[in-house]
Write a protein that holds these residues in place. Structure first.
Motif, PDB file in Angstrom:
ATOM      1  N   SER A  14       0.835  -1.212   0.000  1.00 44.73           N
ATOM      2  CA  SER A  14       0.000   0.000   0.000  1.00 44.73           C
ATOM      3  C   SER A  14       0.862   1.251   0.000  1.00 44.73           C
ATOM      4  CB  SER A  14      -0.918   0.008   1.228  1.00 44.73           C
ATOM      5  OG  SER A  14      -1.808  -1.058   1.202  1.00 44.73           O
ATOM      6  N   LEU A  17       2.473   1.735  -3.384  1.00 37.40           N
ATOM      7  CA  LEU A  17       1.540   2.310  -4.361  1.00 37.40           C
ATOM      8  C   LEU A  17       1.319   3.799  -4.130  1.00 37.40           C
ATOM      9  CD1 LEU A  17      -1.154  -0.518  -4.553  1.00 37.40           C
ATOM     10  CD2 LEU A  17       0.625   0.019  -6.235  1.00 37.40           C
ATOM     11  N   ARG A  18       1.187   4.195  -2.871  1.00 34.71           N
ATOM     12  CA  ARG A  18       0.992   5.617  -2.555  1.00 34.71           C
ATOM     13  C   ARG A  18       2.168   6.454  -3.043  1.00 34.71           C
ATOM     14  NH1 ARG A  18      -1.550   4.397   3.142  1.00 34.71           N
ATOM     15  NH2 ARG A  18      -3.737   4.451   2.529  1.00 34.71           N
ATOM     16  N   ARG A  20       3.860   5.983  -5.534  1.00 36.70           N
ATOM     17  CA  ARG A  20       3.795   6.068  -6.992  1.00 36.70           C
ATOM     18  C   ARG A  20       2.532   6.777  -7.471  1.00 36.70           C
ATOM     19  NH1 ARG A  20       7.226   3.030  -5.144  1.00 36.70           N
ATOM     20  NH2 ARG A  20       9.017   2.269  -6.283  1.00 36.70           N
ATOM     21  N   GLY A  21       1.855   7.453  -6.560  1.00 36.40           N
ATOM     22  CA  GLY A  21       0.733   8.296  -6.928  1.00 36.40           C
ATOM     23  C   GLY A  21      -0.629   7.632  -6.941  1.00 36.40           C
ATOM     24  N   ALA A  22      -0.733   6.391  -6.510  1.00 37.35           N
ATOM     25  CA  ALA A  22      -2.031   5.706  -6.500  1.00 37.35           C
ATOM     26  C   ALA A  22      -2.830   6.142  -5.277  1.00 37.35           C
ATOM     27  CB  ALA A  22      -1.832   4.193  -6.484  1.00 37.35           C
ATOM     28  N   ASP A  23      -4.120   6.259  -5.438  1.00 38.37           N
ATOM     29  CA  ASP A  23      -5.028   6.547  -4.335  1.00 38.37           C
ATOM     30  C   ASP A  23      -5.369   5.210  -3.691  1.00 38.37           C
ATOM     31  OD1 ASP A  23      -6.806   7.736  -2.606  1.00 38.37           O
ATOM     32  OD2 ASP A  23      -8.379   7.970  -4.105  1.00 38.37           O
ATOM     33  N   VAL A  24      -4.895   4.987  -2.458  1.00 33.61           N
ATOM     34  CA  VAL A  24      -4.998   3.680  -1.801  1.00 33.61           C
ATOM     35  C   VAL A  24      -5.964   3.744  -0.632  1.00 33.61           C
ATOM     36  CG1 VAL A  24      -3.714   1.914  -0.530  1.00 33.61           C
ATOM     37  CG2 VAL A  24      -2.650   3.074  -2.479  1.00 33.61           C
ATOM     38  N   SER A  46     -10.819   0.394  -8.518  1.00 31.54           N
ATOM     39  CA  SER A  46     -10.486  -0.226  -9.803  1.00 31.54           C
ATOM     40  C   SER A  46      -9.532  -1.411  -9.638  1.00 31.54           C
ATOM     41  CB  SER A  46      -9.886   0.801 -10.762  1.00 31.54           C
ATOM     42  OG  SER A  46      -8.747   1.399 -10.198  1.00 31.54           O
ATOM     43  N   PHE A  47      -8.737  -1.419  -8.554  1.00 34.17           N
ATOM     44  CA  PHE A  47      -7.815  -2.512  -8.245  1.00 34.17           C
ATOM     45  C   PHE A  47      -8.075  -3.003  -6.831  1.00 34.17           C
ATOM     46  CE2 PHE A  47      -5.051  -0.645 -11.477  1.00 34.17           C
ATOM     47  CZ  PHE A  47      -4.413  -1.754 -12.017  1.00 34.17           C
ATOM     48  N   TRP A 107       3.098  -3.431 -11.296  1.00 30.71           N
ATOM     49  CA  TRP A 107       1.758  -3.649 -10.746  1.00 30.71           C
ATOM     50  C   TRP A 107       0.621  -3.236 -11.687  1.00 30.71           C
ATOM     51  CZ3 TRP A 107      -1.815   0.220  -9.646  1.00 30.71           C
ATOM     52  CH2 TRP A 107      -1.338   1.530  -9.683  1.00 30.71           C
ATOM     53  N   GLN A 108       0.824  -2.296 -12.560  1.00 25.91           N
ATOM     54  CA  GLN A 108      -0.262  -1.817 -13.435  1.00 25.91           C
ATOM     55  C   GLN A 108      -0.472  -2.689 -14.654  1.00 25.91           C
ATOM     56  OE1 GLN A 108       1.182   2.296 -13.765  1.00 25.91           O
ATOM     57  NE2 GLN A 108      -0.830   2.882 -13.010  1.00 25.91           N
TER      58      GLN A 108
END
Length: 110
Positions: A14, A17-18, A20-24, A46-47, A107-108
């Motif tokens: 988690s 991901l954060r 790297r700019g992902a909203d977790v 979405s994930f 991961w994407q």
């Protein structure tokens, strides 16, 4: 679904991901599968990433993924943990990826 063995691994993922700019939205190890559809809809998820150590829980998670994928066909899943290393034949689906630690940067790509 309690799985404390990989609680820290999923928390680390988690944070990865954060950065790297992902909203977790981190839910923790005791979130009941029955509550997840409401959370998915409310937060436009979405994930979903899950880490499982016990094969018994892996089977239940895969069954839930099959069910939720019917109502949410665009939802994608990232799975990790020792349970998936122990399964002889992994389920292959276009919206599902088994992601060991050394492949997190990818991961994407599911």
């Amino acid at each position: 679904m309690h799985n404390a063995g990989h609680h820290l691994g999923l928390m680390s993922f988690s944070l990865f991901l954060r950065k790297r700019g992902a909203d977790v939205l981190y839910l923790g190890p005791d979130t009941p599968l029955a509550d997840l559809e409401r959370i998915i809809d409310r937060h436009k998820v979405s994930f979903i990433a899950a880490s499982v150590t016990d094969v018994r829980y892996a089977d239940r998670l895969i069954a839930w993924i099959d069910a939720i994928s019917r109502s949410h066909p665009k939802l994608r899943f990232i799975l990790g943990g020792a349970a998936f290393d122990k399964i002889e034949k992994r389920i292959v689906k276009p919206n599902l990826r088994y992601l060991p630690y050394d492949e997190w940067d990818d991961w994407q790509n599911i």
